[in-house]
Design a protein around this motif. Structure first.
Motif, PDB file in Angstrom:
ATOM      1  N   TYR A  94       0.829  -1.203   0.000  1.00  0.00           N
ATOM      2  CA  TYR A  94       0.000   0.000   0.000  1.00  0.00           C
ATOM      3  C   TYR A  94       0.867   1.259   0.000  1.00  0.00           C
ATOM      4  N   ALA A  95       1.951   1.231   0.769  1.00  0.00           N
ATOM      5  CA  ALA A  95       2.846   2.385   0.836  1.00  0.00           C
ATOM      6  C   ALA A  95       3.507   2.650  -0.511  1.00  0.00           C
ATOM      7  N   SER A  96       3.979   1.592  -1.175  1.00  0.00           N
ATOM      8  CA  SER A  96       4.640   1.777  -2.468  1.00  0.00           C
ATOM      9  C   SER A  96       3.650   2.266  -3.526  1.00  0.00           C
ATOM     10  N   THR A  97       2.416   1.751  -3.488  1.00  0.00           N
ATOM     11  CA  THR A  97       1.400   2.201  -4.431  1.00  0.00           C
ATOM     12  C   THR A  97       1.017   3.655  -4.175  1.00  0.00           C
ATOM     13  N   ALA A  98       0.910   4.035  -2.895  1.00  0.00           N
ATOM     14  CA  ALA A  98       0.608   5.426  -2.557  1.00  0.00           C
ATOM     15  C   ALA A  98       1.702   6.360  -3.066  1.00  0.00           C
ATOM     16  N   CYS A  99       2.953   5.937  -2.937  1.00  0.00           N
ATOM     17  CA  CYS A  99       4.062   6.740  -3.463  1.00  0.00           C
ATOM     18  C   CYS A  99       3.958   6.884  -4.973  1.00  0.00           C
ATOM     19  N   ASP A 100       3.593   5.803  -5.652  1.00  0.00           N
ATOM     20  CA  ASP A 100       3.421   5.867  -7.114  1.00  0.00           C
ATOM     21  C   ASP A 100       2.385   6.921  -7.492  1.00  0.00           C
ATOM     22  N   VAL A 101       1.244   6.895  -6.811  1.00  0.00           N
ATOM     23  CA  VAL A 101       0.163   7.824  -7.146  1.00  0.00           C
ATOM     24  C   VAL A 101       0.551   9.259  -6.802  1.00  0.00           C
ATOM     25  N   LEU A 102       1.176   9.470  -5.644  1.00  0.00           N
ATOM     26  CA  LEU A 102       1.557  10.826  -5.234  1.00  0.00           C
ATOM     27  C   LEU A 102       2.594  11.430  -6.178  1.00  0.00           C
ATOM     28  N   LEU A 103       3.618  10.645  -6.516  1.00  0.00           N
ATOM     29  CA  LEU A 103       4.662  11.153  -7.406  1.00  0.00           C
ATOM     30  C   LEU A 103       4.127  11.378  -8.817  1.00  0.00           C
ATOM     31  N   LEU A 104       3.265  10.477  -9.268  1.00  0.00           N
ATOM     32  CA  LEU A 104       2.657  10.650 -10.588  1.00  0.00           C
ATOM     33  C   LEU A 104       1.794  11.903 -10.628  1.00  0.00           C
ATOM     34  N   THR A 105       0.997  12.118  -9.583  1.00  0.00           N
ATOM     35  CA  THR A 105       0.134  13.299  -9.534  1.00  0.00           C
ATOM     36  C   THR A 105       0.962  14.576  -9.503  1.00  0.00           C
ATOM     37  N   ALA A 106       2.053  14.568  -8.729  1.00  0.00           N
ATOM     38  CA  ALA A 106       2.927  15.744  -8.660  1.00  0.00           C
ATOM     39  C   ALA A 106       3.539  16.051 -10.020  1.00  0.00           C
ATOM     40  N   LEU A 107       3.991  15.013 -10.720  1.00  0.00           N
ATOM     41  CA  LEU A 107       4.599  15.226 -12.034  1.00  0.00           C
ATOM     42  C   LEU A 107       3.567  15.674 -13.061  1.00  0.00           C
ATOM     43  N   ALA A 108       2.385  15.052 -13.029  1.00  0.00           N
ATOM     44  CA  ALA A 108       1.334  15.420 -13.980  1.00  0.00           C
ATOM     45  C   ALA A 108       0.869  16.856 -13.752  1.00  0.00           C
ATOM     46  N   ALA A 109       0.849  17.287 -12.490  1.00  0.00           N
ATOM     47  CA  ALA A 109       0.447  18.665 -12.181  1.00  0.00           C
ATOM     48  C   ALA A 109       1.400  19.667 -12.824  1.00  0.00           C
ATOM     49  N   LEU A 110       2.669  19.292 -12.929  1.00  0.00           N
ATOM     50  CA  LEU A 110       3.666  20.171 -13.549  1.00  0.00           C
ATOM     51  C   LEU A 110       3.636  20.085 -15.074  1.00  0.00           C
ATOM     52  N   ALA A 111       3.105  18.977 -15.589  1.00  0.00           N
ATOM     53  CA  ALA A 111       3.168  18.716 -17.035  1.00  0.00           C
ATOM     54  C   ALA A 111       1.890  19.077 -17.781  1.00  0.00           C
ATOM     55  N   GLY A 112       0.962  19.746 -17.129  1.00  0.00           N
ATOM     56  CA  GLY A 112      -0.278  20.113 -17.813  1.00  0.00           C
ATOM     57  C   GLY A 112      -1.524  19.650 -17.111  1.00  0.00           C
ATOM     58  N   GLY A 113      -1.361  19.096 -15.902  1.00  0.00           N
ATOM     59  CA  GLY A 113      -2.516  18.690 -15.122  1.00  0.00           C
ATOM     60  C   GLY A 113      -3.318  17.597 -15.794  1.00  0.00           C
ATOM     61  N   PRO A 114      -4.653  17.712 -15.787  1.00  0.00           N
ATOM     62  CA  PRO A 114      -5.501  16.667 -16.372  1.00  0.00           C
ATOM     63  C   PRO A 114      -5.382  16.557 -17.884  1.00  0.00           C
ATOM     64  N   PHE A 115      -4.721  17.527 -18.515  1.00  0.00           N
ATOM     65  CA  PHE A 115      -4.525  17.475 -19.966  1.00  0.00           C
ATOM     66  C   PHE A 115      -3.239  16.740 -20.345  1.00  0.00           C
ATOM     67  N   SER A 116      -2.428  16.402 -19.366  1.00  0.00           N
ATOM     68  CA  SER A 116      -1.157  15.741 -19.632  1.00  0.00           C
ATOM     69  C   SER A 116      -1.363  14.280 -20.018  1.00  0.00           C
ATOM     70  N   ALA A 117      -0.498  13.794 -20.890  1.00  0.00           N
ATOM     71  CA  ALA A 117      -0.547  12.376 -21.267  1.00  0.00           C
ATOM     72  C   ALA A 117      -0.195  11.476 -20.087  1.00  0.00           C
ATOM     73  N   LEU A 118       0.421  12.045 -19.052  1.00  0.00           N
ATOM     74  CA  LEU A 118       0.782  11.252 -17.877  1.00  0.00           C
ATOM     75  C   LEU A 118      -0.434  10.723 -17.137  1.00  0.00           C
ATOM     76  N   VAL A 119      -1.609  11.277 -17.389  1.00  0.00           N
ATOM     77  CA  VAL A 119      -2.842  10.783 -16.763  1.00  0.00           C
ATOM     78  C   VAL A 119      -3.046   9.296 -17.084  1.00  0.00           C
ATOM     79  N   HIS A 120      -2.579   8.891 -18.265  1.00  0.00           N
ATOM     80  CA  HIS A 120      -2.744   7.477 -18.653  1.00  0.00           C
ATOM     81  C   HIS A 120      -1.960   6.535 -17.751  1.00  0.00           C
ATOM     82  N   VAL A 121      -0.952   7.042 -17.061  1.00  0.00           N
ATOM     83  CA  VAL A 121      -0.127   6.183 -16.211  1.00  0.00           C
ATOM     84  C   VAL A 121      -0.912   5.717 -14.983  1.00  0.00           C
TER      85      VAL A 121
END
Length: 214
Positions: A94-121
């Motif tokens: 659970y901790a590793s998955t939470a880190c995945d989601v938090l880091l992905l959200t932080a990166l996507a927020a910098l890359a265009g938010g909900p319009f970023s292709a990183l949303v697919h991750v």
């Protein structure tokens, strides 16, 4: 009495098998995590140095992406160390998955938010949860992914002082389709995890019947 003892013994054996599968699944997930971080960072390097020629306005995002990639790699190395030392609490997945989601959200927020292709991750995070054969983890990853996407939508709305009001930056239909897609991905993978136990029990019954016949 005999039936309850047999059921308890079967439950214990299934718990042991499940924990070993979670351990193996966490190991494979962590390897895929490190490979994915490296692959996505290579794409960032190509974007910055090849496609956009390292322009000055892109430099801040490139630095932030590098920091996130380093942090994500450190998470992978920390999980690897725990697995090598046979430290595997139930909360680790659970901790590793939470880190995945938090880091992905932080990166996507910098890359265009909900319009970023990183949303697919987010879909990849949910799929990786299924490798641990834990129904609870699949639901956790699904809900966390949906919350992460919705946080991106909220942050984008807040930039124009419209926090989830009637005039969304992201159209409501786009939000609903994305959230429903994430939810249905979790539901399907959850059903796959559920069917694994039934398949294993059916296989064990057939093998026991075959041995008696022999």
């Amino acid at each position: 009495m005999m039936l309850s003892e047999t059921a308890a013994r079967e439950q214990r054996q299934w718990f042991i098998v499940g924990r070993w599968q979670e351990y193996e699944g966490e190991s494979r997930t962590n390897l895929l995590r490190i490979i994915a971080v490296g692959a996505f960072y290579i794409i960032e390097l190509l974007r910055f140095y090849v496609f956009q020629k390292g322009t000055a306005e892109q430099l801040p995002f490139h630095r932030h992406a590098t920091m996130v990639a380093v942090a994500w790699t450190m998470v992978g190395l920390a999980v690897l160390l725990c697995l090598r030392m046979r430290i595997f609490p139930a909360a680790l997945k659970y901790a590793s998955t939470a880190c995945d989601v938090l880091l992905l959200t932080a990166l996507a927020a910098l890359a265009g938010g909900p319009f970023s292709a990183l949303v697919h991750v987010y879909f990849l995070v949910i799929v990786l949860a299924a490798l641990r054969f834990s129904l609870g983890l699949v639901w956790f990853a699904t809900i966390a992914g949906m919350a992460g996407y919705w946080a991106l939508v909220g942050l984008e709305d807040s930039k124009t002082s419209r926090w989830f009001d009637a005039n969304h930056v992201v159209p409501p239909t786009t939000q609903l389709v994305t959230l429903l897609s994430l939810a249905m991905t979790g539901v399907v993978l959850g059903q796959v995890v559920r069917r694994v136990k039934g398949m294993a029990e059916d296989y064990a019954r057939r093998m026991a019947a075959a041995e008696k016949t022999a």
